[in-house]
Scaffold this motif. Structure first.
Motif, PDB file in Angstrom:
ATOM      1  N   GLY A 465       0.831  -1.193   0.000  1.00 21.74           N
ATOM      2  CA  GLY A 465       0.000   0.000   0.000  1.00 21.74           C
ATOM      3  C   GLY A 465       0.867   1.244   0.000  1.00 21.74           C
ATOM      4  N   ASP A 466       0.724   2.065   1.044  1.00 25.40           N
ATOM      5  CA  ASP A 466       1.477   3.307   1.144  1.00 25.40           C
ATOM      6  C   ASP A 466       2.761   3.157   1.951  1.00 25.40           C
ATOM      7  N   GLU A 467       3.141   1.926   2.246  1.00 26.96           N
ATOM      8  CA  GLU A 467       4.358   1.691   3.023  1.00 26.96           C
ATOM      9  C   GLU A 467       5.445   1.110   2.123  1.00 26.96           C
ATOM     10  N   LEU A 468       6.661   1.663   2.253  1.00 28.47           N
ATOM     11  CA  LEU A 468       7.808   1.217   1.472  1.00 28.47           C
ATOM     12  C   LEU A 468       8.935   0.835   2.421  1.00 28.47           C
ATOM     13  N   LEU A 469       9.526  -0.310   2.190  1.00 25.63           N
ATOM     14  CA  LEU A 469      10.673  -0.766   2.964  1.00 25.63           C
ATOM     15  C   LEU A 469      11.851  -0.899   2.008  1.00 25.63           C
ATOM     16  N   LEU A 470      12.875  -0.055   2.206  1.00 26.27           N
ATOM     17  CA  LEU A 470      14.050  -0.031   1.330  1.00 26.27           C
ATOM     18  C   LEU A 470      15.243  -0.599   2.085  1.00 26.27           C
ATOM     19  N   ARG A 471      15.915  -1.581   1.475  1.00 28.63           N
ATOM     20  CA  ARG A 471      17.067  -2.212   2.117  1.00 28.63           C
ATOM     21  C   ARG A 471      18.297  -2.071   1.229  1.00 28.63           C
ATOM     22  N   LEU A 472      19.390  -1.587   1.833  1.00 26.61           N
ATOM     23  CA  LEU A 472      20.672  -1.421   1.160  1.00 26.61           C
ATOM     24  C   LEU A 472      21.773  -2.041   2.014  1.00 26.61           C
TER      25      LEU A 472
END
Length: 506
Positions: A465-472
């Motif tokens: 939905g409106d949630e983003l999880l970014l992993r680096l």
């Protein structure tokens, strides 16, 4: 990196083009067979949408029912076709509306497919494409093509299947009839004065057209065909309109005192109320451009739209070529654009299913990434705003106005605060997907802000939905503290836009 295309055309596939003209609505359905189009259905209805224009950007509600009823009938015919095989374009009358969505929303509902607004010069390109495919030009010979619609007139010089010069003027059979003969009265004095005014509209490009030259002239659509029919019935010509036959028809027309009195051989009752305006436009064009003879094509913009649909599904997509031309014109750093595009498409592929995105969104994101820095050609300060302005207002071959507004929204929101009004010009059906790919572009631009040439490590993205999880990778983040700070700032920016961004180290 190439973009993901819609499924390639197969033998037997059906395509449909819908042309919402200012006078008539047309639909053409064709079958794709061995790389060619076989027309299997044509439907035309006289709607006279331009009659509803009030001169202030409004549309008389009385014309809406006949427009929507027509589109509903069209929609019944193409209900089973996938969206990628249907293209519906609205032209001059909708271009003039102050609030086009007030018409487009119910129109799209009636048709069952999205409707794009096309700019005048893009309309001209599609007209030329249709005429060229209907009557392939001789190699190396240029052709003048003219189309007099209800509200605008397009004039093109092309060679082969390529339009070299394109112009669109605000004059058409309905608009010109209303402007000069609104009370129905005809007179030679009024005609002469009107012809001088219209001829002046051609002056900015008439010399350029004459200098370039052409070997033959062709007219498309109903107005020029009706004039040719009258010329033939009056035994003035056999298959064309000449300067002499045009003069004879004009003299005969002006023997009548009122439009309602007009009776010319070969002129239908349906065409009679708007014939004077169309004849006046052609008369002025012959004089201003020095046309001596014009043949008539059975093909027009709707056929051009069909052939353009084929091109959009091939490596020769005209939009991709236009993007390359913009990169060259504005001196884009191609390596940086490629890095941003690769990351943006990687993020897209990870979010595609969860967000319900499609191939069109992927292409739009890729094109936006390729030209996201064009505003730097004007100034570094507010370059995203400069770039958005260029994209929205330029004539970009292959793109509809709707598509240009999507690109403009993406460029405008690639950095800094996201203003929700940036998406106001888009149809409601597109807002959610454009906002989502805008987020992907923002993250990609931010990650590559340093213009670092070193390969980027794996970037993982999960969306819900409106949630983003970014992993680096932690090691990469530790080595890029400025990027990490930018990501933290981006988290606050997206929170103000109603989105939640979480950043984690791998």
């Amino acid at each position: 990196m190439p973009t993901q295309d819609t499924p390639p055309l197969k033998d037997g596939d059906l395509l449909a083009a819908v042309d919402l003209g200012s006078n008539s609505f047309h639909m053409v359905v064709a079958r794709y067979v061995l790389g060619q189009l076989r027309i299997i259905d044509r439907i035309k209805e006289t709607v006279r949408l331009a009659e509803g224009l009030d001169g202030r950007g409004g549309l008389d509600p009385s014309v809406m029912p006949r427009a929507l009823d027509c589109l509903a009938r069209f929609g019944q015919r193409i209900r089973t076709l996938p969206p990628s095989r249907v293209r519906a374009l609205a032209t001059n009358t909708v271009r003039q509306l102050g609030n086009p969505q007030a018409f487009l929303v119910p129109a799209e509902t009636a048709l069952g497919h999205g409707i794009e607004v096309v700019a005048g010069r893009e309309e001209a390109r599609l007209i030329y494409l249709g005429v060229a495919h209907g009557s392939p030009p001789d190699p190396g010979k240029r052709r003048l093509v003219m189309d007099i619609g209800g509200g605008s007139t397009e004039t093109i010089i092309g060679e082969g299947f390529q339009a070299l010069e394109r112009e669109s003027l605000q004059m058409g059979c309905i608009a010109t009839t209303r402007r000069y003969f609104g009370d129905g009265r005809l007179s030679r004095k009024r005609w002469k004065e009107a012809r001088i005014e219209l001829a002046a509209e051609y002056q900015p490009f008439a010399e350029r057209y004459r200098r370039l030259g052409w070997h033959e002239a062709m007219g498309s659509s109903g107005t020029i065909k009706a004039i040719c029919d009258v010329s033939v019935k009056m035994k003035l010509t056999k298959v064309s309109v000449t300067d002499a036959s045009l003069e004879a028809i004009r003299d005969k027309l002006l023997d009548f005192e009122n439009i309602s009195d007009i009776k010319l051989p070969g002129l239908s009752a349906e065409r009679r109320p708007i014939f004077a305006g169309g004849l006046l436009v052609l008369d002025a064009a012959f004089g201003a451009l020095g046309i001596e003879r014009m043949y008539v094509s059975d093909h027009a913009m709707r056929e051009g739209v069909l052939y353009d649909l084929i091109g959009r599904g091939s490596p020769e997509d005209p939009r991709a070529e236009s993007i390359r031309a913009m990169q060259a014109r504005y001196g884009v750093d191609l390596d940086q654009a490629a890095r941003v595009e690769a990351t943006a498409l990687s993020l897209f592929d990870q979010a595609e299913l969860a967000w319900g995105l499609d191939g069109d969104s992927r292409r739009q994101l890729a094109w936006a990434a390729r030209i996201h820095e064009i505003g730097l050609a004007i100034a570094h300060s507010q370059y995203h705003q400069h770039g958005a302005y260029l994209v929205e207002h330029a004539d970009i071959a292959g793109f509809s106005r709707t598509e240009q507004q999507i690109l403009a929204a993406l460029l405008r929101t690639q950095r800094r605060v996201i203003n929700p009004s940036s998406f106001d010009k888009l149809p409601d059906r597109l807002v959610a997907s454009v906002q989502r790919i805008a987020l992907l572009l923002r993250l990609s631009v931010l990650i590559h802000r340093s213009h670092d040439r070193d390969p980027l490590p794996v970037v993982e993205l999960d969306v819900d939905g409106d949630e983003l999880l970014l992993r680096l990778p932690k090691r990469w983040l530790d080595g890029h503290p400025l990027t990490l700070l930018d990501l933290e700032t981006e988290r606050e920016t997206l929170a103000g836009f109603g989105r939640r961004l979480t950043i984690r180290a791998l």
